[in-house]
Design a protein around this motif. Structure first.
Motif, PDB file in Angstrom:
ATOM      1  N   LEU A   1     -40.559  15.549  36.985  1.00  0.00           N
ATOM      2  CA  LEU A   1     -41.291  15.255  35.638  1.00  0.00           C
ATOM      3  C   LEU A   1     -40.258  14.524  34.349  1.00  0.00           C
ATOM      4  O   LEU A   1     -39.993  13.626  34.335  1.00  0.00           O
ATOM      5  N   ILE A   2     -39.138  15.741  34.803  1.00  0.00           N
ATOM      6  CA  ILE A   2     -38.364  15.403  34.538  1.00  0.00           C
ATOM      7  C   ILE A   2     -36.747  14.505  34.899  1.00  0.00           C
ATOM      8  O   ILE A   2     -36.071  13.725  33.953  1.00  0.00           O
ATOM      9  N   VAL A   3     -37.030  14.553  35.790  1.00  0.00           N
ATOM     10  CA  VAL A   3     -36.013  13.635  36.232  1.00  0.00           C
ATOM     11  C   VAL A   3     -36.113  12.186  36.247  1.00  0.00           C
ATOM     12  O   VAL A   3     -35.389  11.558  35.944  1.00  0.00           O
ATOM     13  N   GLY A   4     -37.416  12.088  36.120  1.00  0.00           N
ATOM     14  CA  GLY A   4     -38.163  11.182  35.336  1.00  0.00           C
ATOM     15  C   GLY A   4     -37.878  10.406  34.367  1.00  0.00           C
ATOM     16  O   GLY A   4     -37.263   9.496  34.351  1.00  0.00           O
ATOM     17  N   SER A   5     -37.848  11.267  33.342  1.00  0.00           N
ATOM     18  CA  SER A   5     -37.678  10.626  32.175  1.00  0.00           C
ATOM     19  C   SER A   5     -36.269  10.493  31.760  1.00  0.00           C
ATOM     20  O   SER A   5     -36.279   9.921  31.314  1.00  0.00           O
ATOM     21  N   VAL A   6     -35.337  11.355  32.380  1.00  0.00           N
ATOM     22  CA  VAL A   6     -34.251  10.743  32.607  1.00  0.00           C
ATOM     23  C   VAL A   6     -33.819   9.417  32.741  1.00  0.00           C
ATOM     24  O   VAL A   6     -33.149   8.431  31.882  1.00  0.00           O
ATOM     25  N   LEU A   7     -34.529   9.485  34.362  1.00  0.00           N
ATOM     26  CA  LEU A   7     -34.804   7.535  34.750  1.00  0.00           C
ATOM     27  C   LEU A   7     -34.820   6.743  33.887  1.00  0.00           C
ATOM     28  O   LEU A   7     -34.256   5.358  33.932  1.00  0.00           O
TER      29      LEU A   7
END
Length: 556
Positions: A332-338
């Motif tokens: 989820l963290i990686v997705g929000s950064v993307l």
């Protein structure tokens, strides 16, 4: 349930989801052509999208509440019938107002399909096992989101855009039959239903006033005006009254007690940004391809494939990884950064931006949506009480739809304002280009001054380049609106409690009667239980051979 029974139960659900995705995406690439043919302007283009999103957002928590009260199988069939009938009726529209009205009715059914599919999945698949089936959902999503725009472009270029609204009917009939035959979910105990009608009215009124104000402020009336005071003030008063009614209602539409759950509250905040990225960018990317790149509807469908590919790959891969290892927060963290990266990069688009870069920007944004959208619902279902599974699941979907609705409205209003200003500043260049066309210039000038969306691909080259640059700049500026919301989403996700995923379905949690323990692992649950210790027994209970009749003990 065995894997075979799960797949049987999912078959009709998957086909129903495919119908809703297909009916929505098949029109996306043809909207500029549709609005041009029925004489609509940029505001009409925005409201054709916003009307569906608005009624989807409003109806989603209603469907969720109904799912906690009535038969979920019957409800999803009703939602599917309503969705398809409204979609087919939209094909007969002769003006923008009629099309917007039928699209609003379509959104009511879409809200039911979006909410109920997630709720029913929780009935038959546990959160930990959900990723094993994400490949099926990913395949259906890909088929609908990739095939829909391509099919819509082909139909529009071939036999006319009206047939886009009829193509989902045979799939809907098949979905209804399969749902009836294969979907068998546990029977819920009957209880007296109390519908929060006042809450429904207040929610619909406050959200509608807010969106009408956002869409028209700065265009039909000034930002600081009597209309602004009435609409914005009315929306605020309606929201306050809604909160008061929900606190006092015995069966609230949106139980505000759920916001005491930190996971639910932070997931709702993160879902708003995901909705803006998912709905806003997908709508205006299609418009960018046609208005700023001169693409036909079919070409626009092909050109947006990188975003769909990113969404598909990330959702399938991350779903499998979550099921295998049980970890979800890092994705989820990686997705929000993307999401942040994709929104920022898309705001740099111009009419001549290298398409390799455009594809990369779209892929990053799609991957961010794929990592966050479904998993935010997943972690809410993981911690929600079984008896509130309907309103909890639909609550996240509601705020995601609401975020998308407001996002599309704000982005559309910003685009309309930017385009008007850019046309004014480019007046001299446009006049010179039109004059050089000679006798053909009068028709071009009339089309640009009519207020309707122009068919950019049919404009003369000298005029087309100027118009493409105007729309490219306007759409790029509107993408900036998603950036601060994506940053807020990242902050909310960082603070989400990292609760392990349960292996129990909603039905199993209800049967077990241990809703609190169902959200933690077996090992954690056993370690949390205190030892019973030594329990003194009477002399009569002493085992044979006890010495001197001394009290014996039984170890717990």
């Amino acid at each position: 349930m065995s894997r075979r029974k799960v797949l049987e139960a999912l078959s009709g659900l998957l086909l129903g989801m495919f119908v809703s995705i297909l009916a929505a995406t098949v029109v996306s690439t043809s909207l500029p052509v549709i609005i041009h043919d029925i004489g609509g302007d940029q505001a009409a283009f925005t409201w054709v999208i916003t009307a569906t999103l608005l009624t989807t957002a409003i109806s989603t928590p209603i469907w969720g509440k109904l799912a906690d009260l009535f038969n979920r199988k019957v409800l999803i069939q009703i939602a599917l019938i309503l969705f398809v009938l409204a979609t087919a009726a939209a094909g007969f529209s002769q003006d923008a107002g009629t099309l917007i009205a039928f699209r609003a009715a379509q959104g009511i059914g879409a809200g039911g399909l979006a909410a109920l599919s997630q709720i029913i999945m929780a009935d038959i698949i546990s959160p930990r096992e959900r990723g094993r089936y994400m490949g099926l959902f990913g395949a259906v999503m890909a088929l609908g989101t990739i095939g829909g725009p391509l099919l819509g472009g082909f139909i529009t270029d071939g036999i006319g855009w009206r047939w886009n609204f009829y193509v989902a009917i045979p799939f809907a009939i098949a979905a209804l039959i399969i749902l009836q035959l294969t979907l068998h979910i546990p029977t819920r105990p009957k209880k007296k239903a109390r519908i929060d009608y006042l809450g429904i009215v207040l929610l619909a009124a406050s959200v509608s006033l807010l969106l009408v104000w956002i869409t028209n402020a700065g265009d039909t009336f000034d930002w600081w005006s009597l209309e602004t005071i009435l609409m914005a003030g009315g929306a605020l008063v309606g929201a306050i009254l809604f909160v008061i009614v929900e606190f006092r209602s015995r069966e609230p539409l949106v139980p505000l007690s759920m916001f005491r759950n930190r996971t639910y509250t932070l997931s709702v905040i993160a879902s708003i940004a995901t909705g803006v990225a998912m709905f806003g960018t997908s709508v205006f990317l299609s418009q960018y391809m046609q208005m700023a790149r001169g693409a036909t509807p079919t070409e626009a469908g092909l050109l947006t494939l990188p975003m769909i590919g990113g969404l598909l790959l990330s959702s399938i891969i991350v779903g499998q990884l979550i099921s295998r290892f049980g970890k979800w927060k890092i994705y989820l963290i990686v997705g929000s950064v993307l999401l942040i990266a994709g929104s920022v990069l898309l705001s740099t688009l111009r009419y001549d931006t290298n398409f390799v870069l455009v594809s990369l920007y779209m892929f990053l944004l799609g991957a961010g949506v794929g990592m966050t959208m479904q998993n935010l619902v997943l972690i809410v279902q993981n911690t929600a009480k079984p008896e509130e599974m309907g309103v909890a699941s639909s609550g996240v979907a509601f705020f995601r739809s609401l975020g998308g609705t407001i996002g599309v409205s704000v982005m559309g209003a910003a685009l309309a304002t930017s385009v008007t200003g850019l046309f004014a500043s480019s007046k001299d260049a446009l006049t010179a280009a039109i004059v050089n066309l000679g006798a053909d210039g009068a028709a071009v000038a009339e089309q640009l001054q009519s207020g309707t969306l122009p068919q950019v691909s049919l404009l003369p080259t000298a005029v087309r380049v100027i118009v493409e640059d105007i729309y490219a700049q306007g759409i790029a500026q509107s993408f900036l609106i998603a950036v601060p919301l994506a940053i807020i989403s990242l902050i909310a996700i960082v603070f989400l409690p990292n609760v392990p995923l349960t292996r129990m379905t909603t039905a199993e949690r209800i049967a077990a009667g241990e809703a609190d323990l169902a959200t933690i692992t077996t090992a954690e649950g056993m370690s949390a239980l205190a030892a019973t210790g030594s329990i003194p027994a009477t002399a009569e209970d002493a085992p044979a051979g006890s010495v001197g009749g001394r009290p014996a003990t039984r170890r717990g």
